[in-house]
Design a protein around this motif. Structure first.
Motif, short mmCIF file in Angstrom:
data_model
loop_
_atom_site.label_atom_id
_atom_site.label_comp_id
_atom_site.label_asym_id
_atom_site.label_seq_id
_atom_site.Cartn_x
_atom_site.Cartn_y
_atom_site.Cartn_z
N ILE A 1 45.71 33.98 35.43
CA ILE A 1 45.22 34.56 36.68
C ILE A 1 45.29 36.09 36.61
CG2 ILE A 1 45.68 34.81 39.15
CD1 ILE A 1 46.65 31.82 39.05
N ALA A 2 46.41 36.62 36.16
CA ALA A 2 46.58 38.08 36.10
C ALA A 2 45.56 38.74 35.18
CB ALA A 2 48.00 38.41 35.63
N LYS A 3 45.22 38.10 34.07
CA LYS A 3 44.29 38.70 33.11
C LYS A 3 42.82 38.57 33.55
CE LYS A 3 47.09 38.31 28.98
NZ LYS A 3 47.25 39.73 28.71
N PHE A 4 42.45 37.47 34.23
CA PHE A 4 41.04 37.18 34.49
C PHE A 4 40.56 37.45 35.91
CE2 PHE A 4 40.81 33.79 30.88
CZ PHE A 4 40.80 34.81 29.95
N GLU A 5 41.47 37.48 36.88
CA GLU A 5 41.05 37.65 38.27
C GLU A 5 40.37 39.00 38.47
OE1 GLU A 5 42.75 36.66 42.64
OE2 GLU A 5 44.16 37.64 41.28
N GLY A 6 39.21 38.97 39.14
CA GLY A 6 38.50 40.20 39.47
C GLY A 6 37.48 40.66 38.45
N LYS B 1 27.45 40.90 39.39
CA LYS B 1 27.84 39.87 40.37
C LYS B 1 29.33 40.04 40.68
CE LYS B 1 25.66 36.96 37.53
NZ LYS B 1 25.38 35.70 36.87
N PRO B 2 29.76 39.58 41.86
CA PRO B 2 31.17 39.77 42.23
C PRO B 2 32.16 38.82 41.53
CG PRO B 2 30.02 38.61 43.96
CD PRO B 2 28.98 39.00 42.94
N THR B 3 31.66 37.96 40.65
CA THR B 3 32.51 37.02 39.94
C THR B 3 31.98 36.82 38.53
OG1 THR B 3 33.68 34.88 40.11
CG2 THR B 3 31.33 34.92 40.76
N SER B 4 32.71 36.06 37.74
CA SER B 4 32.33 35.77 36.35
C SER B 4 32.99 34.46 35.97
CB SER B 4 32.84 36.88 35.42
OG SER B 4 34.26 36.90 35.45
N CYS B 5 32.70 33.96 34.79
CA CYS B 5 33.37 32.74 34.33
C CYS B 5 34.89 32.94 34.21
CB CYS B 5 32.76 32.22 33.04
SG CYS B 5 31.07 31.60 33.29
N PRO B 6 35.36 34.08 33.63
CA PRO B 6 36.81 34.28 33.62
C PRO B 6 37.41 34.37 35.02
CG PRO B 6 35.78 35.68 31.98
CD PRO B 6 34.67 35.07 32.81
N ASP B 7 36.74 35.07 35.94
CA ASP B 7 37.22 35.15 37.31
C ASP B 7 37.24 33.76 37.95
OD1 ASP B 7 37.95 36.65 39.81
OD2 ASP B 7 36.05 35.81 40.49
N GLN B 8 36.23 32.95 37.66
CA GLN B 8 36.20 31.59 38.20
C GLN B 8 37.37 30.77 37.66
OE1 GLN B 8 33.85 29.92 40.58
NE2 GLN B 8 34.18 32.09 41.01
N MET B 9 37.76 31.02 36.42
CA MET B 9 38.92 30.33 35.86
C MET B 9 40.17 30.73 36.66
SD MET B 9 40.31 30.16 31.96
CE MET B 9 38.85 29.28 31.38
N ALA B 10 40.30 32.01 36.96
CA ALA B 10 41.44 32.47 37.76
C ALA B 10 41.41 31.84 39.15
CB ALA B 10 41.41 34.00 37.87
#
Length: 89
Positions: A59-64, A70-79
């Motif tokens: 979560i710490a590495k991928f959030e945001g 776009k306001p999100t990404s696949c890594p952000d979605q994982m978070a």
């Protein structure tokens, strides 16, 4: 005694290329991730990188992280998926 392995399935935002993420989680650790859709090479790489990581670290590495404006990404979605998993516990 080891923690029980749980499966958690998350439907991603329509703003990203992937459609679904399936996690195998043991205690506070991601054991395996399968991502349906998206950019195969990148998502296989990301999935392998997070295997064995603590949920909080993923979560710490991928959030945001955003993608192509776009306001999100696949890594952000994982978070976001892992935050949802924790909230349900």
């Amino acid at each position: 005694m080891s923690a029980k392995t749980e499966t958690f399935v998350y439907e991603t935002s329509p703003m990203v290329c992937s459609q679904e993420m399936k996690f195998e989680i043991e205690g506070d650790t991601v054991r395996k991730v399968e991502i349906i859709g998206g950019c195969p090479g990148n998502l296989i790489g990301i999935s392998r990188l997070v295997e064995g990581m603590k949920i909080a670290d993923v979560i710490a590495k991928f959030e945001g992280i955003s993608c192509a404006g776009k306001p999100t990404s696949c890594p952000d979605q994982m978070a976001q998926a892992l935050k949802q998993y924790l909230a349900r516990k």
